[in-house]
Design a protein around this motif. Sequence first.
Motif, short mmCIF file in Angstrom:
data_model
loop_
_atom_site.label_atom_id
_atom_site.label_comp_id
_atom_site.label_asym_id
_atom_site.label_seq_id
_atom_site.Cartn_x
_atom_site.Cartn_y
_atom_site.Cartn_z
N ARG A 103 -1.01 -58.94 -20.18
CA ARG A 103 -2.41 -58.69 -20.55
C ARG A 103 -3.24 -58.26 -19.33
NH1 ARG A 103 -2.75 -63.52 -24.89
NH2 ARG A 103 -1.74 -62.36 -26.56
N ILE A 104 -2.90 -58.79 -18.17
CA ILE A 104 -3.62 -58.39 -16.96
C ILE A 104 -3.26 -56.94 -16.61
CG2 ILE A 104 -3.71 -58.75 -14.45
CD1 ILE A 104 -3.59 -61.76 -15.03
N ASN A 105 -1.99 -56.58 -16.79
CA ASN A 105 -1.55 -55.22 -16.45
C ASN A 105 -1.91 -54.19 -17.51
OD1 ASN A 105 -0.41 -55.97 -14.01
ND2 ASN A 105 1.58 -56.44 -14.92
N ALA A 106 -2.20 -54.61 -18.72
CA ALA A 106 -2.47 -53.67 -19.82
C ALA A 106 -3.64 -52.72 -19.54
CB ALA A 106 -2.69 -54.44 -21.12
N PRO A 107 -4.79 -53.20 -19.06
CA PRO A 107 -5.88 -52.24 -18.79
C PRO A 107 -5.51 -51.21 -17.72
CG PRO A 107 -6.73 -54.48 -18.84
CD PRO A 107 -5.24 -54.56 -18.87
N GLY A 108 -4.76 -51.65 -16.72
CA GLY A 108 -4.34 -50.71 -15.67
C GLY A 108 -3.39 -49.66 -16.21
N GLN A 109 -2.48 -50.07 -17.08
CA GLN A 109 -1.54 -49.14 -17.67
C GLN A 109 -2.28 -48.16 -18.58
OE1 GLN A 109 1.22 -51.75 -19.58
NE2 GLN A 109 2.46 -52.06 -17.73
N GLY A 110 -3.25 -48.68 -19.33
CA GLY A 110 -4.06 -47.81 -20.20
C GLY A 110 -4.84 -46.79 -19.39
N LEU A 111 -5.41 -47.24 -18.27
CA LEU A 111 -6.18 -46.35 -17.40
C LEU A 111 -5.27 -45.29 -16.79
CD1 LEU A 111 -8.87 -45.66 -16.01
CD2 LEU A 111 -8.24 -47.28 -14.21
N ALA A 112 -4.09 -45.70 -16.35
CA ALA A 112 -3.14 -44.74 -15.77
C ALA A 112 -2.73 -43.71 -16.81
CB ALA A 112 -1.91 -45.47 -15.22
N GLY A 113 -2.52 -44.14 -18.04
CA GLY A 113 -2.16 -43.20 -19.11
C GLY A 113 -3.28 -42.22 -19.39
N ALA A 114 -4.52 -42.72 -19.40
CA ALA A 114 -5.67 -41.85 -19.65
C ALA A 114 -5.84 -40.83 -18.54
CB ALA A 114 -6.94 -42.69 -19.80
N ILE A 115 -5.65 -41.25 -17.29
CA ILE A 115 -5.76 -40.33 -16.15
C ILE A 115 -4.68 -39.27 -16.23
CG2 ILE A 115 -5.49 -40.18 -13.63
CD1 ILE A 115 -6.92 -42.89 -13.47
N ASN A 116 -3.48 -39.67 -16.64
CA ASN A 116 -2.37 -38.73 -16.77
C ASN A 116 -2.68 -37.69 -17.84
OD1 ASN A 116 0.12 -37.61 -16.32
ND2 ASN A 116 1.22 -39.04 -17.64
N VAL A 117 -3.26 -38.13 -18.99
CA VAL A 117 -3.62 -37.21 -20.06
C VAL A 117 -4.69 -36.24 -19.58
CG1 VAL A 117 -4.73 -37.06 -22.33
CG2 VAL A 117 -2.91 -38.71 -21.92
N ILE A 118 -5.71 -36.75 -18.87
CA ILE A 118 -6.78 -35.87 -18.34
C ILE A 118 -6.21 -34.85 -17.37
CG2 ILE A 118 -8.86 -35.85 -16.91
CD1 ILE A 118 -9.58 -38.59 -18.21
#
Length: 136
Positions: free
Chosen positions: A115-130
Amino acid sequence: MTKFRGVLRKQGASAKVIKNRLFKKALDGKGGDVADAMFVDQTVIAYAEDPVAAAKGASEFAKGNDKLVIVGGIMGDEILDAASVEALSKMPSREELIATVVARLMGQASQIAQRINAPGQGLAGAINVIGEQAAA
């Protein structure tokens, strides 16, 4: 008796044939008449650091051997009848309880880490998509 000791040893318990009169003196009146009634005829005591181990070993052996009759037990200051010893034998051992607690704690710790790593993984995925959208 050797087979009985072997079954107990597998559970981490031991057995001793005792003299009833000496054991009654060792009890020094603890347990009253109920404890005195347990020590008649030939008596074998099964004991272990973990009381469940002695109960499990004795109950397991008694199922296959008609000559061994469980009349009761003493756990701390409590006097147990045969049914209570049987119920105690069905409980998980100390090692099993420790393993259960550790497994649950480890499971919760891994969930917390996810759960602590989930926001970071989501952010990394969003940056990759952008980044992919910008390159296209």
